[in-house]
Design a protein around this motif. Structure first.
Motif, PDB file in Angstrom:
ATOM      1  N   GLU A 164       0.895  -0.978   0.001  1.00 13.17           N
ATOM      2  CA  GLU A 164      -0.707   0.040   0.285  1.00 13.17           C
ATOM      3  C   GLU A 164       1.163   1.248   0.011  1.00 13.17           C
ATOM      4  O   GLU A 164       1.776   1.219   0.560  1.00 13.17           O
ATOM      5  N   ASP A 167      -2.735   5.920  -1.799  1.00 12.61           N
ATOM      6  CA  ASP A 167      -4.071   5.478  -2.163  1.00 12.61           C
ATOM      7  C   ASP A 167      -4.793   5.402  -2.571  1.00 12.61           C
ATOM      8  O   ASP A 167      -5.833   4.040  -3.192  1.00 12.61           O
ATOM      9  N   CYS A 168      -3.207   3.382  -3.633  1.00 10.80           N
ATOM     10  CA  CYS A 168      -2.954   3.039  -4.241  1.00 10.80           C
ATOM     11  C   CYS A 168      -2.507   1.727  -3.430  1.00 10.80           C
ATOM     12  O   CYS A 168      -2.126   1.923  -2.698  1.00 10.80           O
ATOM     13  N   CYS A 208      -6.885   2.373  -6.586  1.00 15.42           N
ATOM     14  CA  CYS A 208      -6.665   3.581  -6.443  1.00 15.42           C
ATOM     15  C   CYS A 208      -7.665   3.950  -5.919  1.00 15.42           C
ATOM     16  O   CYS A 208      -8.871   3.608  -6.757  1.00 15.42           O
ATOM     17  N   GLY A 209      -8.159   4.024  -4.967  1.00 16.90           N
ATOM     18  CA  GLY A 209      -9.538   4.348  -4.336  1.00 16.90           C
ATOM     19  C   GLY A 209     -10.399   3.106  -4.795  1.00 16.90           C
ATOM     20  O   GLY A 209      -9.599   1.921  -4.367  1.00 16.90           O
TER      21      GLY A 209
END
Length: 110
Positions: A38, A41-42, A69-70
Motif C-alpha cells: 500500500e 491511496d493505491c 486506487c481508491g
C-alpha cells in the motif's frame, strides 16, 4: 496460458475475498503465496493459487493481481501450467477451466 484483464469497481479486499471464495470451491485449490503493498491511496495485491486439473491430469496455477486506487481496481489474472508437452503446448484446458472459476465472480464488480 489463459489471461483475463479488466477494470473493476469496489473494495480491493472485498474483490480479493470474493475471488478466494470462488477458487476455494475446488477441494484441491490452495493459496500458494500472496503479497500486499500500500502506497498512499493505491494498493496492490498479488496471490498465486494452485489446484489439480482433472481435465489435464496435472497441477495448474492462477496468479491474480489487483491494483487499486481508491475504488477503481484493475485485475490481471493469468493461469499457467496446464500443458504436459516438452516443447510446445498441446492442451490448455486446465488453464482455461481454472481461470473460468473466477470469471463470474469478477463480473459482479464491473
Amino acid at each position: 496460458m489463459a489471461m483475463l484483464e479488466c477494470d473493476l469497481h469496489g473494495s480491493l479486499f472485498e474483490i480479493s475475498e470474493a475471488i478466494d471464495s470462488a477458487v476455494n470451491k475446488s477441494i484441491s485449490a490452495s493459496v500458494e503465496d500472496e503479497s500486499y503493498c500500500e502506497k498512499g491511496d493505491c494498493a496492490c495485491s498479488v496471490k498465486v493459487y494452485e489446484r489439480y486439473s482433472y481435465i489435464g491430469g496435472n497441477r495448474v496455477s492462477l496468479s491474480v493481481t489487483l491494483f487499486a486506487c481508491g475504488n477503481d481496481v484493475h485485475l490481471t489474472a493469468i493461469s499457467s501450467g496446464g500443458s504436459q508437452a516438452v516443447f510446445f503446448k498441446i492442451n490448455t484446458w486446465g488453464e482455461d477451466a481454472f481461470l473460468d472459476t473466477i470469471r463470474d465472480t469478477v463480473e459482479q464488480f464491473t
